[in-house]
Write a protein that holds these residues in place. Structure first.
Motif, PDB file in Angstrom:
ATOM      1  N   TRP A  29     -12.356   3.154  10.186  1.00  0.00           N
ATOM      2  CA  TRP A  29     -11.302   2.836   9.235  1.00  0.00           C
ATOM      3  C   TRP A  29     -11.866   2.024   8.075  1.00  0.00           C
ATOM      4  O   TRP A  29     -12.795   1.227   8.236  1.00  0.00           O
ATOM      5  CB  TRP A  29     -10.185   2.056   9.931  1.00  0.00           C
ATOM      6  N   PHE A  30     -11.261   2.231   6.910  1.00  0.00           N
ATOM      7  CA  PHE A  30     -11.680   1.495   5.722  1.00  0.00           C
ATOM      8  C   PHE A  30     -11.178   0.055   5.785  1.00  0.00           C
ATOM      9  O   PHE A  30     -10.282  -0.283   6.552  1.00  0.00           O
ATOM     10  CB  PHE A  30     -11.152   2.190   4.469  1.00  0.00           C
ATOM     11  N   ASN A  31     -11.770  -0.770   4.927  1.00  0.00           N
ATOM     12  CA  ASN A  31     -11.509  -2.199   5.032  1.00  0.00           C
ATOM     13  C   ASN A  31     -10.163  -2.623   4.467  1.00  0.00           C
ATOM     14  O   ASN A  31      -9.605  -3.617   4.906  1.00  0.00           O
ATOM     15  CB  ASN A  31     -12.618  -2.996   4.330  1.00  0.00           C
ATOM     16  N   TRP A  32      -9.630  -1.880   3.485  1.00  0.00           N
ATOM     17  CA  TRP A  32      -8.356  -2.273   2.902  1.00  0.00           C
ATOM     18  C   TRP A  32      -7.491  -1.052   2.646  1.00  0.00           C
ATOM     19  O   TRP A  32      -7.933  -0.077   2.041  1.00  0.00           O
ATOM     20  CB  TRP A  32      -8.563  -3.035   1.583  1.00  0.00           C
TER      21      TRP A  32
ATOM     22  N   ILE B  57      -5.624   4.207   0.854  1.00  0.00           N
ATOM     23  CA  ILE B  57      -6.799   3.354   0.698  1.00  0.00           C
ATOM     24  C   ILE B  57      -6.687   2.588  -0.615  1.00  0.00           C
ATOM     25  O   ILE B  57      -6.364   3.160  -1.653  1.00  0.00           O
ATOM     26  CB  ILE B  57      -8.090   4.195   0.715  1.00  0.00           C
ATOM     27  N   LEU B  58      -6.955   1.283  -0.557  1.00  0.00           N
ATOM     28  CA  LEU B  58      -6.909   0.492  -1.782  1.00  0.00           C
ATOM     29  C   LEU B  58      -8.179   0.682  -2.598  1.00  0.00           C
ATOM     30  O   LEU B  58      -9.295   0.563  -2.071  1.00  0.00           O
ATOM     31  CB  LEU B  58      -6.750  -0.991  -1.457  1.00  0.00           C
TER      32      LEU B  58
ATOM     33  N   PRO C 272      -4.567  -5.717  -5.255  1.00  0.00           N
ATOM     34  CA  PRO C 272      -3.208  -5.906  -5.767  1.00  0.00           C
ATOM     35  C   PRO C 272      -2.990  -7.209  -6.517  1.00  0.00           C
ATOM     36  O   PRO C 272      -2.142  -7.278  -7.405  1.00  0.00           O
ATOM     37  CB  PRO C 272      -2.350  -5.853  -4.496  1.00  0.00           C
ATOM     38  N   GLU C 273      -3.730  -8.242  -6.163  1.00  0.00           N
ATOM     39  CA  GLU C 273      -3.444  -9.562  -6.706  1.00  0.00           C
ATOM     40  C   GLU C 273      -4.056  -9.808  -8.081  1.00  0.00           C
ATOM     41  O   GLU C 273      -3.595 -10.686  -8.818  1.00  0.00           O
ATOM     42  CB  GLU C 273      -3.897 -10.632  -5.711  1.00  0.00           C
ATOM     43  N   ASN C 274      -5.105  -9.056  -8.441  1.00  0.00           N
ATOM     44  CA  ASN C 274      -5.725  -9.322  -9.744  1.00  0.00           C
ATOM     45  C   ASN C 274      -6.201  -8.068 -10.464  1.00  0.00           C
ATOM     46  O   ASN C 274      -6.763  -8.162 -11.564  1.00  0.00           O
ATOM     47  CB  ASN C 274      -6.899 -10.308  -9.594  1.00  0.00           C
ATOM     48  N   GLY C 275      -6.014  -6.891  -9.864  1.00  0.00           N
ATOM     49  CA  GLY C 275      -6.383  -5.652 -10.519  1.00  0.00           C
ATOM     50  C   GLY C 275      -7.855  -5.309 -10.486  1.00  0.00           C
ATOM     51  O   GLY C 275      -8.276  -4.317 -11.099  1.00  0.00           O
ATOM     52  N   SER C 276      -8.661  -6.098  -9.779  1.00  0.00           N
ATOM     53  CA  SER C 276     -10.090  -5.811  -9.705  1.00  0.00           C
ATOM     54  C   SER C 276     -10.350  -4.560  -8.866  1.00  0.00           C
ATOM     55  O   SER C 276      -9.547  -4.171  -8.013  1.00  0.00           O
ATOM     56  CB  SER C 276     -10.850  -7.000  -9.128  1.00  0.00           C
ATOM     57  N   THR C 277     -11.495  -3.935  -9.095  1.00  0.00           N
ATOM     58  CA  THR C 277     -11.841  -2.699  -8.406  1.00  0.00           C
ATOM     59  C   THR C 277     -12.266  -2.982  -6.975  1.00  0.00           C
ATOM     60  O   THR C 277     -13.020  -3.924  -6.703  1.00  0.00           O
ATOM     61  CB  THR C 277     -12.983  -1.977  -9.150  1.00  0.00           C
ATOM     62  N   VAL C 278     -11.788  -2.183  -6.056  1.00  0.00           N
ATOM     63  CA  VAL C 278     -12.176  -2.260  -4.657  1.00  0.00           C
ATOM     64  C   VAL C 278     -12.958  -1.001  -4.316  1.00  0.00           C
ATOM     65  O   VAL C 278     -12.449   0.114  -4.467  1.00  0.00           O
ATOM     66  CB  VAL C 278     -10.948  -2.373  -3.729  1.00  0.00           C
TER      67      VAL C 278
END
Length: 469
Positions: A123-126, A134-135, A139-145
Motif C-alpha cells: 500500500w502507498f503511504n498516503w 492516492i494523494l 492537502p494542508e499546503n498543496g505541496s507535491t507528494v
C-alpha cells in the motif's frame, strides 16, 4: 522522513486459538482499580471513531479544540488504518462495542482497503481518507507528494489486518487474499559478507515505485534493531519471506568507530554462526540498548503486540525497563520538568516533530524533549511503571487540562508554556488504545503474534538474544 509516513500460514493456528470467532471477544470483568483506564479507553476509542471516515478509513488526525463534531483530516496512511482496525478489536474485547458492531466496522474497513491502489503487493503511504485515492498533493499546503511504499507503515497495516482476521473468522479469507502478495523480501537487501555496507541484510526504508523494476529505493536501510521497523522484520521472519539471520544483522548500537551519540560498550559474540556486535549505551549509570532517536514509541510500540519481555526477559525485558526509567529520570531529574514521556507527536503550537531523550538514541543529532510531553508515551510505559505512568497522566490532566472527556488525551503538552495541542493523531490514539487493552485484558491483541511463524521462528531468536546489559 519522519515516522508518519502471513496470514495464510497462520490461519489454522489462529483458528485453533479463536475457534469461536467474535464471541471470544465478549466482555470480561474489568480488573479492580481499572476504572480510570476503562474511562480513558472509551474516550480514546471515541476519537478513533470520530477520525474514521464514511469510507471506513481512519484519517490521520482531528482537531478537537472546537465544540462541534471534529472533521477528519483529508489524509490517511497504512499506519492510521491499522490503528483503526486494532482499536476496534480492542473495543470489542473490552465490551465497549458488541461483536456485531466490531464485524460491521472491520468489514467496512477491509472493503475500503481492498479497493486501495497498490504496487508490488504493498500500500502507498498516503491516501485520501474520504475516497481512497492516492494523494499526489498534500492537502494542508498543496505541496507535491511522490507516492511511496513505506516498509514501516505497511507493517502497521499488516499488524492491524492480522488482528482483525484473528478476531473475526468471517474476514479471514478476504484478509488472506489481501496479504497474499505482501512479500517482505521486496524491501530486503540480502547480506553480502564481502560488502556488508552495500549488502547489509536489512530492510530498505521503502521505495518510490514510479521507476522501472522495483522502483527507486530510499538511500538508507533500517539498521537499528530497537526501533519500530522491527515489526516489519518480525512479520517477514514469521511468514518466511525474510531469512532468520536478518535479525542478527540489525544493530544493537552502531558499530565501534561509526558516528553515533555515544561510544558504545559491549563485545562481539557469535550467534547462529553470525558475528554480532552486542553493544549498549549507558545513561545515568544504566546500561541499555538505544533506539535511533531516543523516543518512547521506537522502543515500546512493538511489544504492544509481540511479547518481547516474556520471550526475552533478560534482554528485551531488561532494556525496556531501563528505557522507561531513563525517560522518567530525564523529565523529572535531569530537566526537572515535573513531567515525563517524550515521543514524536503534534507540536502543541501546530505542526509535527520528533521528541525524545537524545542520550538514549543513536542518531548524533537525535530527538530532544524541548519541554513537550506526549501522553501516549506514558501509556506505553504502563507495563514497566504503572503507578508512575498513571500519576504522570493524572498530573497532565490536572495541571494542563490535557484530557478531553470526549476524545481522550490531547496529543502533546508544552509543560514549559502550558500550551496543549488542539489535535489528536490516529497513530498516537491507536497506541493508547492498544496499551490500555493490554493493561485491561493482557494478550488481547497479541494472539496472532504468539502462533504460527511467530512462535516457531521469531520466539527462538528472541530466546537466543543476549544483550550486553
Amino acid at each position: 522522513m519522519n515516522r508518519r509516513r502471513f496470514l495464510t500460514a497462520a490461519t489454522g493456528a489462529a483458528a485453533a486459538v479463536c475457534a469461536t470467532g467474535p464471541s471470544a471477544f465478549a466482555a470480561t470483568p474489568a480488573p479492580a482499580g481499572s476504572a480510570p483506564l476503562r474511562t480513558w479507553f472509551e474516550a480514546t476509542y471515541r476519537s478513533i471513531t470520530a477520525t474514521t471516515t464514511d469510507l471506513g478509513l481512519t484519517a490521520d488526525k482531528i482537531d478537537v479544540s472546537g465544540t462541534g463534531a471534529p472533521v477528519p483530516s483529508a489524509q490517511t496512511s497504512p499506519t492510521n488504518i491499522g490503528c483503526g482496525l486494532w482499536s476496534t478489536v480492542a473495543a470489542a474485547g473490552l465490551g465497549v462495542i458488541p461483536p456485531s458492531v466490531m464485524h460491521d466496522r472491520l468489514s467496512r474497513t477491509v472493503t475500503a482497503v481492498e479497493r486501495l491502489e497498490r504496487a508490488h503487493g504493498w500500500w502507498f503511504n498516503w491516501y485520501d481518507a474520504h475516497d481512497g485515492s492516492i494523494l499526489t498533493t498534500w492537502p494542508e499546503n498543496g505541496s507535491t507528494v511522490r507516492p511511496f511504499l513505506s516498509t514501516v507503515d505497511n507493517a502497521w497495516l499488516v499488524t492491524g489486518l492480522r488482528i482483525a482476521a484473528d478476531a473475526d473468522p468471517a474476514l479471514r479469507p478476504r484478509i488472506a487474499r489481501l496479504l497474499d502478495g505482501a512479500d517482505w523480501s521486496y524491501y530486503y537487501t540480502p547480506y553480502d559478507p564481502a560488502d556488508p555496507v552495500t549488502g547489509p541484510g536489512q530492510l530498505r526504508g521503502g521505495y518510490w515505485p514510479d521507476k522501472p523494476g522495483k522502483g527507486e529505493p530510499t538511500g538508507h536501510h533500517y539498521g537499528a534493531l530497537n526501533t519500530e521497523p522491527r515489526m516489519a522484520s518480525y512479520l517477514g521472519i514469521a511468514d518466511g519471506s525474510l531469512p532468520a539471520d536478518h535479525y542478527w544483522h540489525l544493530f544493537r548500537t552502531l558499530l565501534p568507530g561509526m558516528g553515533q551519540e555515544q561510544v558504545p560498550e559491549g563485545a562481539y559474540v557469535t550467534i547462529d554462526g553470525i558475528r554480532v556486535w552486542e553493544g549498549h549505551y549507558t545513561y545515568r549509570g544504566r546500561k541499555l540498548v538505544p533506539t535511533w532517536g531516543g523516543s518512547m514509541f521506537e522502543a515500546l510500540m512493538v511489544p504492544l503486540f509481540v511479547p518481547e519481555p516474556e520471550w526475552s526477559p533478560r534482554s528485551w525485558g531488561t532494556t525496556h525497563q531501563r528505557y522507561v526509567r531513563s525517560q522518567i529520570e530525564h523529565g523529572l531529574d535531569e530537566e526537572k520538568y515535573g513531567y515525563w514521556g517524550f515521543s514524536p507527536a503534534n507540536i502543541p503550537e501546530g505542526g509535527y516533530r520528533e521528541y525524545g531523550v537524545d542520550a538514549i538514541g543513536m542518531q548524533e543529532d537525535g530527538y530532544n524533549s524541548l519541554g513537550v510531553v506526549t501522553p501516549h508515551a506514558s501509556f506505553l510505559a504502563l507495563p514497566q511503571a504503572p503507578a508512575e505512568a498513571l500519576a504522570n497522566l493524572r498530573a497532565l490532566d490536572r495541571d494542563f487540562g490535557a484530557y478531553d472527556d470526549r476524545y481522550g488525551f490531547r496529543d502533546s503538552v508544552n509543560v514549559t508554556t502550558g500550551r496543549v495541542s488542539d489535535f489528536v493523531l490516529a497513530l498516537d490514539q491507536g497506541m493508547i488504545a492498544a496499551a490500555l487493552a493490554q493493561q485491561l485484558r493482557p494478550g488481547l491483541l497479541q494472539r496472532p503474534f504468539r502462533t504460527g511463524g511467530f512462535r516457531s521462528r521469531v520466539r527462538p531468536l528472541l530466546g537466543r538474544e543476549r544483550f550486553s546489559i
